[in-house]
Design a protein around this motif. Structure first.
Motif, PDB file in Angstrom:
ATOM      1  N   ARG B 228     -27.242  90.268 -27.869  1.00 45.89           N
ATOM      2  CA  ARG B 228     -27.353  89.293 -28.969  1.00 45.89           C
ATOM      3  C   ARG B 228     -28.615  88.466 -28.801  1.00 45.89           C
ATOM      4  NH1 ARG B 228     -21.921  88.017 -27.750  1.00 45.89           N
ATOM      5  NH2 ARG B 228     -20.586  89.395 -28.949  1.00 45.89           N
ATOM      6  N   ARG B 229     -28.839  88.058 -27.559  1.00 42.59           N
ATOM      7  CA  ARG B 229     -30.033  87.230 -27.322  1.00 42.59           C
ATOM      8  C   ARG B 229     -31.292  88.038 -27.535  1.00 42.59           C
ATOM      9  NH1 ARG B 229     -28.956  83.460 -22.045  1.00 42.59           N
ATOM     10  NH2 ARG B 229     -26.979  82.587 -22.774  1.00 42.59           N
ATOM     11  N   GLN B 234     -30.438  84.597 -30.611  1.00 41.70           N
ATOM     12  CA  GLN B 234     -29.417  83.551 -30.655  1.00 41.70           C
ATOM     13  C   GLN B 234     -28.284  83.924 -29.717  1.00 41.70           C
ATOM     14  OE1 GLN B 234     -28.146  84.109 -34.846  1.00 41.70           O
ATOM     15  NE2 GLN B 234     -26.133  84.573 -34.021  1.00 41.70           N
ATOM     16  N   SER B 235     -27.520  82.955 -29.286  1.00 38.54           N
ATOM     17  CA  SER B 235     -26.445  83.286 -28.368  1.00 38.54           C
ATOM     18  C   SER B 235     -25.148  82.652 -28.837  1.00 38.54           C
ATOM     19  CB  SER B 235     -26.785  82.808 -26.952  1.00 38.54           C
ATOM     20  OG  SER B 235     -26.687  81.409 -26.891  1.00 38.54           O
ATOM     21  N   ALA B 240     -24.159  79.249 -24.175  1.00 38.07           N
ATOM     22  CA  ALA B 240     -25.426  78.569 -24.416  1.00 38.07           C
ATOM     23  C   ALA B 240     -26.056  78.052 -23.127  1.00 38.07           C
ATOM     24  CB  ALA B 240     -25.223  77.424 -25.404  1.00 38.07           C
TER      25      ALA B 240
END
Ligand SMILES: Nc1ncnc2c1ncn2[C@@H]1O[C@H](COP(=O)(O)OP(=O)(O)OP(=O)(O)O)[C@@H](O)[C@H]1O
Ligand SMILES: [Mg+2]
Lengths: 339, 285
Positions: B228-229, B234-235, B240
């Motif tokens: 995803r990162r 984005q996470s 986070a």
């Protein structure tokens, strides 16, 4: 480590199979497949293991090929312990099981065989050459590009046979390699096996078979096993000679349904087998002496049987088997519903 | 000498198995079957997800959660392919092809062999993963921008992730090895469970705390997060605080633990299979 010069040696090998509780309803929970099997095979030998169905032949091969652990006892292949050194053993062996349809269906014959050669690190061009030669032996040369799932059972069997020899193993286990093959092919393969061994004198083959003439023709020594025990172990010639003091007769009898009472139960008959043919019964009887024949002939006549022919003959390996095991191969096969 | 021989065996086993696996998996001879199993099935999985979001989620595909879920779902295609795939391989080789015993009687490193077969499955799955991601980017507004992809992280996640999945597969394979009767379901069932627990469709913080804890203990969760990162930049909210390096470290560390566990379990399973005569078991039914 390398404990001796034998290719194969077993010491008091024992294997017990336990059935699961719910599967064994009413049946025996334990099957003793091998019950103290000890033998040794020299390098360069073609050693035969003969025995009726369920005698323990395949079990023996599985243990030697590191696929099954013995319950107790030990075995060495190429001087290596099959239990503690199984990985090393695998560098020295090959195995072919008869009556099998194994193979990756999507691959062609050639691909299947080539793939297998790769596990042994055989160079591709060497492998391809051997594959072509061996396929020619079994009569599949023109089918090398055929996918496995298009092959008949016998053809797959032939491919498996080729797989066994492809890697030129030091010690090769052949478990009924000619099972289910036509007479001509079986004959060719037998010729090939003895030729191969003559060419590769340091190689060793352990062969199990139901075909007595096959064992007689090929094997330097045979072990006859029944119910997990070795009953006799020697060169076929020696085993046959031991029987020569007995009188062996073959009778063809018409109009007799069953020879058990008329022949089998007569005094002086130590072993007998019968097989049915078109015109009557073929009966092989081992008599303790020639003199016992009179009584047998009399009782056959009394039972209404008509003697078509009578022949006294030399003992064969089959007679040896009959004598040692106590019943014929054919009887057993028919009972078991196989062959 | 012995060492060199062992390395030779390992490499040959791996290479040959990968070749074999590719021949079996790709089955180009029948493009229709190949397309159905390797592409349509995983793609339709993605479409179901899209449909679910469009109908159920408040903001439909515009939901801020959607891209993360979509990417996780796409990458998850690898999980059943490799993890269930390896345990299938044992069943297939043993029961369907009747070859497992010949593989065992040969000088083959069976672990390397299984990993090779898993790699072939992963290669085929890659086609579906890439197609799914393309579909998401081009048609569904998943914001993957080629130029912004964190390639080093993708590479790390791919390499470590395949190892981790293969090791998971071997762990399952150990179970398959000693399980009697046909047992194709084990791998699928486990993959299904992981689908729920690893934050694929339900972000971890939406799960009940104890389920979320299980999810947090599974390396696959972190592996999906890494993707995803790398792809979206984005996470998920719950990770986070974790740096990229920590994330990769967790995946690597758990792979090492898994490797030890898988090797031990597989050796035990092999020993048991040899003792019980299961290496050439044929299921009769
Ligand atoms: N996996 C197994 N589980 C339970 N019993 C087994 C198993 N394998 C073999 N047996 C039993 O062990 C005995 C020996 O079997 P084996 O296969 O070695 O016989 P065989 O001599 O090869 O016979 P055949 O001529 O029929 O091939 C038989 O009684 C058989 O039922
Ligand atoms: Mg047998």
């Amino acid at each position: 480590m390398v404990s001796d010069s034998f290719a194969i040696r077993t010491e008091d090998l024992r294997r017990v199979f336990r059935a699961k509780r719910r599967e064994a309803k009413g049946e025996k929970r334990e099957v003793v497949a091998l019950d103290g099997v000890s033998f040794s095979v020299d390098r360069g030998e073609l050693f035969g293991v003969l025995g009726p169905n369920g005698a323990g032949k395949t079990t023996t091969i599985k243990i030697l090929a590191t696929l099954l652990s013995p319950t107790s006892g030990r075995a060495w292949v190429a001087g290596l312990d099959v239990t503690t050194d199984s990985k090393a053993v695998r560098h020295h062996i090959g195995m072919v099981s008869g009556g099998e349809t194994s193979g990756y269906g999507l691959l062609t014959i050639e691909e299947n065989l080539w793939m297998f050669s790769q596990f042994y690190g055989i160079e591709t061009n060497v492998a391809r050459k051997r594959i072509q030669e061996l396929l020619a032996v079994v009569g599949l040369a023109d089918r090398s590009r055929t996918k496995i799932y298009h092959l008949s059972t016998g053809m797959r069997q032939k491919m498996n046979f080729v797989r066994g020899f492809l890697t030129e193993p030091e010690i090769l286990f052949l478990d009924e390699p000619t099972l289910g093959l036509d007479v001509q092919t079986a004959h060719t393969l037998r010729g090939f096996v003895s030729g191969w061994l003559a060419e590769h004198r340091d190689r060793t083959i352990l062969l199990t078979t139901h075909a007595m003439h096959e064992a007689d023709e090929l094997c330097s020594r045979v072990a006859i096993i029944d119910k997990g025990r070795i009953l006799a172990c020697d060169a076929p010639g020696v085993l046959k000679r031991e029987l020569q003091r007995d009188a062996i007769f073959r009778l063809r009898i018409a109009d007799l349904g069953d020879a058990r009472a008329a022949v089998g139960a007569q005094p002086g008959v130590s072993r007998f087998t019968q097989t049915r043919s078109d015109d009557g019964l073929n009966v092989d009887a081992i008599l303790t002496s020639d003199g016992a024949l009179t009584g047998v002939l009399g009782s056959v006549q009394a039972a209404g049987g008509r003697l078509l022919s009578l022949e006294k003959r030399e003992p064969t390996l089959e007679d040896v088997f009959l004598h040692v095991v106590g019943h014929g191969f054919d009887d057993e096969a028919r009972e078991g519903g196989s062959e | 000498m012995a060492m060199e021989r062992r390395r030779g065996v390992t490499w040959r086993s791996f290479r040959t198995a990968t070749w074999l696996g590719w021949q079996i998996e790709s089955n180009w001879a029948d493009p229709f079957v190949f397309a159905i199993y390797s592409l349509v099935k995983p793609l339709s999985g993605a479409l179901i997800l899209v449909f679910m979001y469009a109908v159920i989620a408040k903001d439909g595909l515009g939901s801020p959660l959607f891209p993360g879920v979509f990417v996780g779902n796409a990458l998850f295609i690898y999980v059943p392919a490799v993890l269930a795939g390896i345990s299938w391989t044992i069943m297939d080789d043993r029961e369907h092809y009747g070859m497992l015993k010949y593989v065992y009687a040969a000088p083959v490193n069976v672990l390397a062999y299984l990993i090779g077969r898993g790699v072939a499955k992963a290669l085929v799955a890659t086609v579906a993963v890439v197609l799914t991601l393309l579909l998401g980017t081009l048609a569904l507004g998943v914001p993957i921008r080629f130029a912004a992809i964190d390639w080093p992280l993708v590479a790390a996640a791919l390499v470590l992730g395949s190892a981790m999945l293969a090791l998971f597969g071997i762990l399952l394979g150990a179970v398959t090895m000693v399980t009697a009767r046909h047992n194709y379901g084990v791998g699928e069932a486990v993959a299904g469970g992981l689908y729920l627990l690893c934050g694929v469709v339900f972000p971890l913080d939406t799960l009940p705390p104890w389920l979320a804890a299980v999810g947090r203990a599974l390396p696959i969760t972190y592996w999906l997060e890494a993707f995803r990162r790398a792809l979206l930049g984005q996470s998920a909210a719950s990770f986070a605080g974790l740096s990229d390096v920590a994330l990769v470290g967790i995946i690597a560390g758990s792979s090492v633990v898994l490797a030890a566990l898988a090797t031990v379990c597989f050796r035990l399973a092999e020993r048991r299979a040899r003792a019980k005569g299961l290496l050439d078991m044929q299921t009769m039914y």
